[in-house]
Scaffold this motif. Structure first.
Motif, short mmCIF file in Angstrom:
data_model
loop_
_atom_site.label_atom_id
_atom_site.label_comp_id
_atom_site.label_asym_id
_atom_site.label_seq_id
_atom_site.Cartn_x
_atom_site.Cartn_y
_atom_site.Cartn_z
N ILE A 1 40.92 29.36 32.09
CA ILE A 1 40.31 29.64 33.40
C ILE A 1 39.30 28.55 33.71
CG2 ILE A 1 38.96 31.28 34.76
CD1 ILE A 1 40.67 32.61 31.74
N ARG A 2 39.40 27.97 34.88
CA ARG A 2 38.49 26.93 35.36
C ARG A 2 38.47 25.71 34.43
NH1 ARG A 2 32.67 28.30 36.88
NH2 ARG A 2 32.98 26.70 38.47
N ASN A 3 39.54 25.52 33.70
CA ASN A 3 39.65 24.41 32.76
C ASN A 3 38.52 24.43 31.73
OD1 ASN A 3 41.07 22.14 31.81
ND2 ASN A 3 39.64 20.74 32.81
N ARG A 4 37.98 25.63 31.47
CA ARG A 4 36.84 25.73 30.56
C ARG A 4 36.96 26.90 29.59
NH1 ARG A 4 30.36 26.22 32.22
NH2 ARG A 4 29.64 26.86 30.13
N TYR A 5 37.34 28.07 30.09
CA TYR A 5 37.36 29.28 29.27
C TYR A 5 38.79 29.60 28.83
CZ TYR A 5 32.72 29.85 31.34
OH TYR A 5 31.43 29.65 31.75
N ILE A 6 38.98 29.80 27.53
CA ILE A 6 40.30 30.13 26.99
C ILE A 6 40.29 31.61 26.59
CG2 ILE A 6 42.02 29.62 25.23
CD1 ILE A 6 40.71 26.88 24.90
N ASN A 7 41.16 32.40 27.20
CA ASN A 7 41.22 33.82 26.90
C ASN A 7 41.63 34.06 25.45
OD1 ASN A 7 40.36 34.94 29.25
ND2 ASN A 7 42.39 35.49 30.02
N ILE A 8 40.83 34.86 24.75
CA ILE A 8 41.13 35.20 23.36
C ILE A 8 41.75 36.58 23.25
CG2 ILE A 8 40.16 35.54 21.05
CD1 ILE A 8 40.06 32.67 21.98
N LYS A 9 41.14 37.55 23.93
CA LYS A 9 41.66 38.92 23.85
C LYS A 9 41.03 39.80 24.92
CE LYS A 9 40.26 39.45 19.82
NZ LYS A 9 40.13 39.97 18.47
N LEU A 10 41.71 40.87 25.25
CA LEU A 10 41.19 41.88 26.16
C LEU A 10 40.26 42.79 25.39
CD1 LEU A 10 41.35 43.25 28.99
CD2 LEU A 10 43.23 44.62 28.07
N LEU A 11 39.02 42.90 25.86
CA LEU A 11 38.02 43.72 25.17
C LEU A 11 37.96 45.15 25.69
CD1 LEU A 11 35.06 41.18 25.00
CD2 LEU A 11 36.54 41.88 23.11
N GLY A 12 38.12 45.31 27.01
CA GLY A 12 37.99 46.64 27.57
C GLY A 12 38.49 46.73 28.99
N ILE A 13 38.79 47.96 29.41
CA ILE A 13 39.27 48.24 30.75
C ILE A 13 38.44 49.37 31.33
CG2 ILE A 13 41.25 48.99 32.13
CD1 ILE A 13 43.07 47.95 29.96
N GLY A 14 38.00 49.21 32.56
CA GLY A 14 37.20 50.24 33.20
C GLY A 14 37.67 50.53 34.61
N SER A 15 36.90 51.34 35.31
CA SER A 15 37.28 51.75 36.66
C SER A 15 37.25 50.60 37.65
CB SER A 15 36.34 52.86 37.14
OG SER A 15 36.40 53.98 36.28
N PHE A 16 36.42 49.58 37.36
CA PHE A 16 36.23 48.51 38.34
C PHE A 16 36.79 47.16 37.90
CE2 PHE A 16 32.66 51.49 39.02
CZ PHE A 16 32.99 51.90 40.29
N GLY A 17 37.28 47.07 36.66
CA GLY A 17 37.80 45.79 36.23
C GLY A 17 38.06 45.73 34.74
N THR A 18 38.26 44.51 34.24
CA THR A 18 38.55 44.28 32.83
C THR A 18 37.56 43.27 32.25
OG1 THR A 18 40.12 42.54 33.40
CG2 THR A 18 41.00 44.76 33.09
N VAL A 19 37.38 43.32 30.94
CA VAL A 19 36.50 42.37 30.25
C VAL A 19 37.30 41.68 29.15
CG1 VAL A 19 34.38 42.05 28.94
CG2 VAL A 19 34.48 43.81 30.72
N TRP A 20 37.23 40.35 29.15
CA TRP A 20 37.96 39.54 28.17
C TRP A 20 36.99 38.74 27.31
CZ3 TRP A 20 43.32 38.50 27.44
CH2 TRP A 20 44.18 39.26 28.27
#
Length: 409
Positions: free
Chosen positions: A23-42
């Motif tokens: 993402i943005r040529n900077r952040y490399i997704n490692i894993k999905l941490l959590g899912i909530g009512s308003f979005g996700t956290v990676w």
């Protein structure tokens, strides 16, 4: 992953991230941490400094609340120094990204460890010395939010309080953590965390996160705030509310950490009249009758107060129920249990004008360093998450030498 979450991977819904995605040529997704009512956290690796960050992706239909949360984080960062600042998760930057489902607001935050909710579910109650230290940290953070930032968090609970972990543990999470389809309510407390809950001397640092429904203290809100189990009575009755609702939530949280039990458990998560009456009845049973006078101008008062003989006949003995629960904690001495109940009772005044502020609560003798370690009964001490540590000093405890003295400094 449950079907209710899978159904939100659609237009207007969750960001459809992939492991290894950049993402943005900077952040490399490692894993999905959590899912909530308003979005996700990676969890993501930051190529700029080879560190790990948490990326919070808002659902496209929740971009406006996400923008407000970003504003709150920026406001928090801009307000100088305060002891409570270090106990709020650090905001790094925000940006916007696109997917097939729409545009998503993204927050980059410091990476922290497991939530207090996950820890409690795994080990039960915490050592009372850990509760004391965590209380100080959270009260400082709330004092900062209320007095300097003029912000009401509106959703304080163990799930939004994260334990800070070492850089080595962060790397272990990146390498050994579970995949998204293996996530459950305790999966963020793996055995490889270098956190010693058995040692009362171990320094645990906690940070408040998730300002998704936070608001300015002079704002107004029509929809329900706070998670049900931690919701203040004035929020249930849709009365005018302010910073004291956070104090109520914190009292529920600290009692839960000390006992391993949720003080007020919702029987249902439906927002209806029966649900409200049931929960308020639990409050009055535990803390004494709810004074009718506090809600004279409340349009919903008749729903609960009219013909409620049970509430009217309940005694005004707020500590009785709390003392009963604490007496069941065989590993805690009677003296320490009494002081703790006296402390948390200050958080549960129905009258918001009487409810303690964070700054005043910090002066209570329960938090005094002069207390030293708490007097635990060795023979009753659970071995799973606590160690006995007797206090052999005869030093006078501040505020406890005379029953008529105030417990506050």
């Amino acid at each position: 992953m449950s079907s209710q979450y899978l159904a939100k991977y659609e237009k207007g819904g969750y960001w459809p991230g992939q492991i290894g995605q950049v993402i943005r040529n900077r952040y490399i997704n490692i894993k999905l941490l959590g899912i909530g009512s308003f979005g996700t956290v990676w969890m993501a690796r930051d190529k700029a400094d080879d560190s790990y960050k948490a990326l919070k992706f808002a659902m496209t239909e929740h971009r406006d609340p996400a923008k407000l949360e970003i504003e709150i984080f920026k406001n928090i960062q801009s307000l100088g120094t305060h002891p409570g600042q270090e106990h709020i998760v650090q905001f790094i930057e925000s940006f916007r990204t696109k997917s097939d489902f729409g545009k998503h607001e993204v927050m980059c935050l410091e990476f922290v460890g497991p939530s207090l909710s996950a820890v409690r579910k795994r080990i039960g109650s915490l050592h009372l010395e850990h509760v004391r230290k965590i209380s100080i940290q959270l009260l400082n953070a709330i004092d900062f939010l209320h007095t300097k930032c003029r912000i009401i968090h509106c959703d304080l609970k163990p799930a939004n309080m994260m334990i800070q972990i070492s850089p080595d543990d962060v790397k272990k999470v990146a390498i050994n953590g579970r995949q998204p389809d293996e996530i459950d309510e305790t999966s963020d407390v793996p055995t490889f965390y270098d956190i010693d809950f058995n040692d009362p001397d171990y320094e645990i640092s906690v940070k408040i996160c998730d300002f998704g429904i936070s608001m300015k203290s002079d704002g107004h809100c029509e929809f329900p705030v706070q998670s049900c189990n931690y919701r203040a009575p004035e929020a249930f009755l849709r009365n005018q509310f302010g910073p004291p609702i956070d104090i109520w939530s914190l009292g529920c949280t600290l009692f839960e950490l000390a006992t391993g039990e949720c003080l007020f458990t919702c029987s249902t998560f439906q927002e209806n009249t029966a649900h409200m009456k049931d929960h308020l009845d639990k409050m009055s049973a535990a803390l004494g009758r709810i004074p009718h006078r506090l809600y004279e101008d409340n349009r919903r008062k008749r729903i609960y107060f009219e013909n409620n003989i049970e509430n009217q006949n309940r005694p005004d003995q707020p500590n009785l129920f709390l003392n009963e629960i604490m007496s069941e904690q065989e590993h805690i001495s009677e003296e320490d249990a009494d002081v703790f109940v006296e402390f948390v009772h200050c958080f549960f005044h129905y009258d918001t004008k009487m409810r303690v502020t964070a700054a005043t609560a910090l002066k209570h003798c329960f938090l005094s360093e002069k207390r030293g370690m708490f007097d635990y009964n060795v023979e009753d001490q659970p071995s799973s998450n606590m160690l006995s540590h007797k206090n052999d000093t005869n030093e006078e405890v501040l505020g406890e030498s005379d029953d008529d003295e105030s417990p506050f400094d």
